[in-house]
Design an enzyme around this catalytic site. Structure first.
Site, PDB file in Angstrom:
ATOM      1  N   ASP A   1       6.620  -1.391  12.943  1.00  0.00           N
ATOM      2  CA  ASP A   1       6.279  -2.296  11.847  1.00  0.00           C
ATOM      3  C   ASP A   1       5.106  -1.771  11.022  1.00  0.00           C
ATOM      4  O   ASP A   1       4.015  -1.540  11.537  1.00  0.00           O
ATOM      5  CB  ASP A   1       5.944  -3.681  12.401  1.00  0.00           C
ATOM      6  CG  ASP A   1       7.077  -4.222  13.259  1.00  0.00           C
ATOM      7  OD1 ASP A   1       8.187  -4.357  12.735  1.00  0.00           O
ATOM      8  OD2 ASP A   1       6.852  -4.480  14.455  1.00  0.00           O
TER       9      ASP A   1
ATOM     10  N   ASP B   1       0.078   2.811  11.647  1.00  0.00           N
ATOM     11  CA  ASP B   1      -0.443   2.246  10.406  1.00  0.00           C
ATOM     12  C   ASP B   1      -1.657   1.373  10.619  1.00  0.00           C
ATOM     13  O   ASP B   1      -2.337   1.013   9.657  1.00  0.00           O
ATOM     14  CB  ASP B   1       0.638   1.409   9.716  1.00  0.00           C
ATOM     15  CG  ASP B   1       0.892   0.102  10.447  1.00  0.00           C
ATOM     16  OD1 ASP B   1       0.566  -0.972   9.896  1.00  0.00           O
ATOM     17  OD2 ASP B   1       1.398   0.142  11.580  1.00  0.00           O
TER      18      ASP B   1
ATOM     19  N   ASP C   1       5.199   4.097  15.809  1.00  0.00           N
ATOM     20  CA  ASP C   1       5.081   2.648  15.676  1.00  0.00           C
ATOM     21  C   ASP C   1       6.195   2.214  14.735  1.00  0.00           C
ATOM     22  O   ASP C   1       6.691   3.013  13.935  1.00  0.00           O
ATOM     23  CB  ASP C   1       3.712   2.291  15.107  1.00  0.00           C
ATOM     24  CG  ASP C   1       3.601   0.816  14.767  1.00  0.00           C
ATOM     25  OD1 ASP C   1       3.789  -0.021  15.650  1.00  0.00           O
ATOM     26  OD2 ASP C   1       3.353   0.519  13.574  1.00  0.00           O
TER      27      ASP C   1
END
Length: 249
Positions: free
Chosen positions: A14, A171, A12
């Site tokens: 961001d 995240d 991922d």
């Protein structure tokens, strides 16, 4: 052609590779202000972390009764974000070390993000990560964003890997859920403080409850080499214990 018995890593972007959420938050506030919305705060922004930009804007458009076309809002948000991202985007230091180590060993890597392709490529170029990770896929290129598995399955397809041979770094709970739905192992590094106990993270193969403050390239690399049969939790002392009954997919 797939890579039998070879681990591929899907990142991922961001909040995982780069700390871009402050820029997305500012871009969102600026955009909504153009439509008369002035009370959009950080706490509300965090509810959409891990969700694609299009789906986030669709939800905000409905919530605030904005009549402007969704495509107009999306173009505006991307323009504002790119201006901010070009000025400054920070790569998490340990994540850069991890990427560099995997690159040196020839590990297949790809970025799979809910951001637009233009935003992904701009951030990778601006941070120099594009020299290490050359493949990307945006959630805008698949039917459904996270927590659906589409973007991760497409990422695996593009690099010629079987889902079971992929490890996802994420995240956000939505991203961890998407990785699990795709049949992939997940290394979870929660961005939002206090979300480590989210049920979605219980499916992760490796969890850093303290987020980036606890993540180390060495710990992730060591786990990648052994996987472990149960979900492992990392504390400040390193990989400390296994969570019984929680196995990688």
């Amino acid at each position: 052609m797939s890579h039998p018995h070879r681990t591929s890593v899907i990142f991922d972007l961001d909040g995982t590779l780069v700390d871009s959420e402050p820029n997305y938050y500012r871009a969102g506030r600026q955009l909504l202000a153009q439509y008369g919305v002035t009370d959009f705060g950080w706490e509300e922004h965090t509810r959409f972390i891990g969700i694609s930009t299009r789906e986030t804007l669709a939800a905000l458009r409905e919530r605030y009764g904005i009549t402007a076309p969704l495509d107009e809002m999306l173009a505006g948000k991307n323009r504002l974000y790119l201006e901010l991202a070009a000025a400054a985007t920070e790569v998490f230091p340990e994540m850069r070390r991890f990427v560099e180590r995997l690159h040196a060993e020839g590990t297949p890597m790809i970025v799979a993000s809910g951001s637009s392709r233009a935003a992904i490529e701009a951030v990778l170029a601006g941070t120099g990560l594009d020299a290490l990770i050359t493949d990307v896929v945006s959630a805008e290129e698949v039917p459904h964003g996270k927590p659906a598995p589409d973007v991760f399955l497409e990422a695996a397809r593009r690099i010629g890997a079987e889902p079971a041979d992929c490890v996802v770094l994420e995240d956000a709970p939505a991203g961890a859920a998407a990785a699990h739905a795709a049949g992939m192992r997940c290394v979870a590094v929660p961005y939002v403080r206090g979300t480590a106990n989210d049920p979605a993270f219980a499916t992760a193969g490796l969890l850093f409850p303290g987020g980036q403050s606890e993540f180390t390239a060495q710990a992730a690399y060591e786990w990648l080499g052994q996987y472990g049969c149960r979900c492992q939790i990392v504390s400040g002392q390193g990989i400390s214990r296994s969570r019984e009954g929680s196995t990688p997919p």
